[in-house]
Design a protein around this motif. Structure first.
Motif, PDB file in Angstrom:
ATOM      1  N   ASN A  34       0.813  -1.213   0.000  1.00 34.70           N
ATOM      2  CA  ASN A  34       0.000   0.000   0.000  1.00 34.70           C
ATOM      3  C   ASN A  34       0.846   1.262   0.000  1.00 34.70           C
ATOM      4  OD1 ASN A  34      -2.720  -0.548  -0.262  1.00 34.70           O
ATOM      5  ND2 ASN A  34      -3.067  -0.889   1.911  1.00 34.70           N
ATOM      6  N   ASP A  35       2.018   1.182   0.625  1.00 41.20           N
ATOM      7  CA  ASP A  35       2.873   2.361   0.695  1.00 41.20           C
ATOM      8  C   ASP A  35       3.328   2.808  -0.689  1.00 41.20           C
ATOM      9  OD1 ASP A  35       4.269  -0.067   0.577  1.00 41.20           O
ATOM     10  OD2 ASP A  35       6.113   0.841   1.312  1.00 41.20           O
ATOM     11  N   ASP A  40      -1.266   6.392  -5.407  1.00 47.16           N
ATOM     12  CA  ASP A  40      -1.174   6.560  -6.859  1.00 47.16           C
ATOM     13  C   ASP A  40      -2.396   5.995  -7.571  1.00 47.16           C
ATOM     14  OD1 ASP A  40       1.221   7.866  -6.684  1.00 47.16           O
ATOM     15  OD2 ASP A  40       2.450   6.126  -7.219  1.00 47.16           O
ATOM     16  N   PHE A  41      -2.941   4.897  -7.044  1.00 47.02           N
ATOM     17  CA  PHE A  41      -4.128   4.325  -7.682  1.00 47.02           C
ATOM     18  C   PHE A  41      -5.334   5.223  -7.456  1.00 47.02           C
ATOM     19  CE2 PHE A  41      -7.396   0.816  -8.190  1.00 47.02           C
ATOM     20  CZ  PHE A  41      -7.229   0.738  -9.567  1.00 47.02           C
ATOM     21  N   GLU A  42      -5.449   5.778  -6.271  1.00 44.68           N
ATOM     22  CA  GLU A  42      -6.551   6.705  -6.001  1.00 44.68           C
ATOM     23  C   GLU A  42      -6.474   7.916  -6.936  1.00 44.68           C
ATOM     24  OE1 GLU A  42      -9.981   7.891  -3.629  1.00 44.68           O
ATOM     25  OE2 GLU A  42      -8.943   6.005  -3.922  1.00 44.68           O
ATOM     26  N   LYS A  43      -5.273   8.407  -7.154  1.00 46.57           N
ATOM     27  CA  LYS A  43      -5.102   9.527  -8.090  1.00 46.57           C
ATOM     28  C   LYS A  43      -5.474   9.111  -9.510  1.00 46.57           C
ATOM     29  CE  LYS A  43      -1.343  11.658  -5.423  1.00 46.57           C
ATOM     30  NZ  LYS A  43       0.127  11.900  -5.379  1.00 46.57           N
ATOM     31  N   LEU A  44      -5.071   7.913  -9.908  1.00 42.50           N
ATOM     32  CA  LEU A  44      -5.361   7.442 -11.253  1.00 42.50           C
ATOM     33  C   LEU A  44      -6.862   7.322 -11.483  1.00 42.50           C
ATOM     34  CD1 LEU A  44      -4.508   6.362 -13.995  1.00 42.50           C
ATOM     35  CD2 LEU A  44      -4.236   4.093 -12.964  1.00 42.50           C
ATOM     36  N   ILE A  45      -7.585   6.856 -10.486  1.00 53.88           N
ATOM     37  CA  ILE A  45      -9.039   6.747 -10.612  1.00 53.88           C
ATOM     38  C   ILE A  45      -9.637   8.103 -10.963  1.00 53.88           C
ATOM     39  CG2 ILE A  45     -11.177   6.318  -9.341  1.00 53.88           C
ATOM     40  CD1 ILE A  45      -9.547   4.212  -7.704  1.00 53.88           C
ATOM     41  N   LEU A 135      -2.413  -2.032 -12.705  1.00 50.51           N
ATOM     42  CA  LEU A 135      -2.665  -3.269 -11.963  1.00 50.51           C
ATOM     43  C   LEU A 135      -1.608  -4.327 -12.282  1.00 50.51           C
ATOM     44  CD1 LEU A 135      -6.561  -3.569 -12.108  1.00 50.51           C
ATOM     45  CD2 LEU A 135      -5.098  -2.362 -10.476  1.00 50.51           C
ATOM     46  N   ALA A 136      -1.089  -4.311 -13.507  1.00 48.64           N
ATOM     47  CA  ALA A 136      -0.004  -5.231 -13.852  1.00 48.64           C
ATOM     48  C   ALA A 136       1.235  -4.944 -13.012  1.00 48.64           C
ATOM     49  CB  ALA A 136       0.318  -5.114 -15.339  1.00 48.64           C
TER      50      ALA A 136
END
Length: 354
Positions: A34-35, A40-45, A135-136
């Motif tokens: 998670n660190d 970064d995933f939240e930003k990408l969404i 995700l990859a």
């Protein structure tokens, strides 16, 4: 990688995805890396809509939750339990040509290639170039051996053994010619339909609205056609789907609504309209965005025969068990891992193709 290891890697991805929901994303202490990946995933969404105007945060969060729900140890174990994975003696490189109509629409093919021990050579759609590569990267962080199994390409696809390609009817003809010497799954346009008998509850019809409006109707599993009994009144239907009225406040949808309604009216077609959805009597399955086609039927058995004859145009059918193997109202965009696009078993194809 053993099959059990591959399963565990995707279970970890499911745990990672389970942290994200609209307005309520929250880290879980037992999720790996998670660190590195959570923020970064939240930003990408939230950036996704700038990459593709249809990918609103609401729609991307829904797609993520669907995959989080699917990628559990129990679901993956049930999915793969019926296959003999020892049949896949030779590692193959599988070219994946992905669509981009809804978020992560090509993830099932990606998952299928890797779970069968093959390599994925991926050409993403220009409409969805960021979510799957992210995700990859997460999967590779969980198990570094996947680094040699996943390749994204922008140019020409080369050095592959088999192909899974998804596109329109026009691009499918190109795919069929271009890949004529390779084992392949070539997917064309399909649409989904609902069969009503007038006995549906308000809750049924509200759920049908989810099947129609989720992803703004852009998916092949979205209901774009209704079959209704002769003299059916659409009053209850319109009352039930009124809860989805806010869709008209989204500019891209509203533009399609205004344009398609104008085209229908200029052509003197008879329409039923509630201010954000038009209904038009039409024999086609493929309705434009913001419109649903319908037809009347007189005999259910005759309709069943027709639907069987036209099954290559249909992705799924929604009903209250009026049609064999139909999907429950509100569930078209929640397929299980064993619900294959076009009813073609991708795992069997990948395990048995030489």
């Amino acid at each position: 990688m053993t099959l059990e290891t591959k399963k565990s890697v995707f279970v970890e991805l499911g745990k990672f995805l389970s942290q994200f929901s609209e307005g309520a994303s929250a880290r879980k202490s037992d999720v790996l890396y998670n660190d590195i990946f959570f923020d970064d995933f939240e930003k990408l969404i939230h950036l996704s809509q700038s990459h593709n105007g249809w990918y609103t945060p609401e729609q991307v969060y829904f797609a993520i939750k669907s995959w989080a729900d699917a990628l559990t140890d129990e679901n993956i174990a049930k999915w793969i339990s019926k296959y003999d994975f020892s049949a896949n003696q030779k590692e193959k490189t599988v070219a994946l040509i992905l669509a981009g109509n809804i978020p992560l629409v090509g993830f099932h093919d990606f998952l299928s290639v890797l779970i069968t021990g093959n390599k994925a050579l991926i050409k993403t759609s220009s409409n969805d170039q960021h979510l799957l590569p992210f995700l990859a990267k997460y999967l590779i962080a969980v198990d570094d051996s996947l680094k040699d199994k996943i390749t994204f390409v922008e140019g020409k696809l080369e050095n592959f053994d088999t192909v899974i390609a998804t596109g329109s009817n026009n691009t499918a003809r190109y795919f069929e010619y271009y890949f004529k010497d390779k084992p392949s799954i070539i997917r064309k346009n399909r649409n989904s339909a609902a069969v009503l008998n007038g006995k549906e509850t308000k809750e049924d019809l509200e759920a049908l609205g989810e099947d129609i409006f989720r992803y703004f109707g852009l998916g092949c599993r979205n209901v774009s056609k209704l079959f209704v009994p002769k003299d059916y009144s659409f009053e209850n239907f319109f009352q039930a789907v009124f809860k989805y009225q806010d869709v008209i406040h989204y500019e891209k949808y509203a533009n399609n609504y205004d344009y398609n309604k104008a085209v229908f009216l200029m052509s003197n077609f008879k329409l039923t309209d509630n201010g954000f959805l038009t209904l038009k009597e039409d024999s086609s399955y493929a309705s434009p965005i913001s419109s649903v086609f319908f037809e009347y039927y007189e005999n259910l058995e005759d309709l069943k025969s027709r639907l069987k004859a036209e099954e290559e145009q249909i992705q799924c059918i929604v009903s209250n068990n009026l049609i064999e193997n139909s999907v429950s109202f509100g569930q078209t965009q929640n397929p299980q891992l064993w619900d294959y696009a076009d009813n073609v078993d991708t795992i069997t194809f990948l395990l048995t193709t030489k």
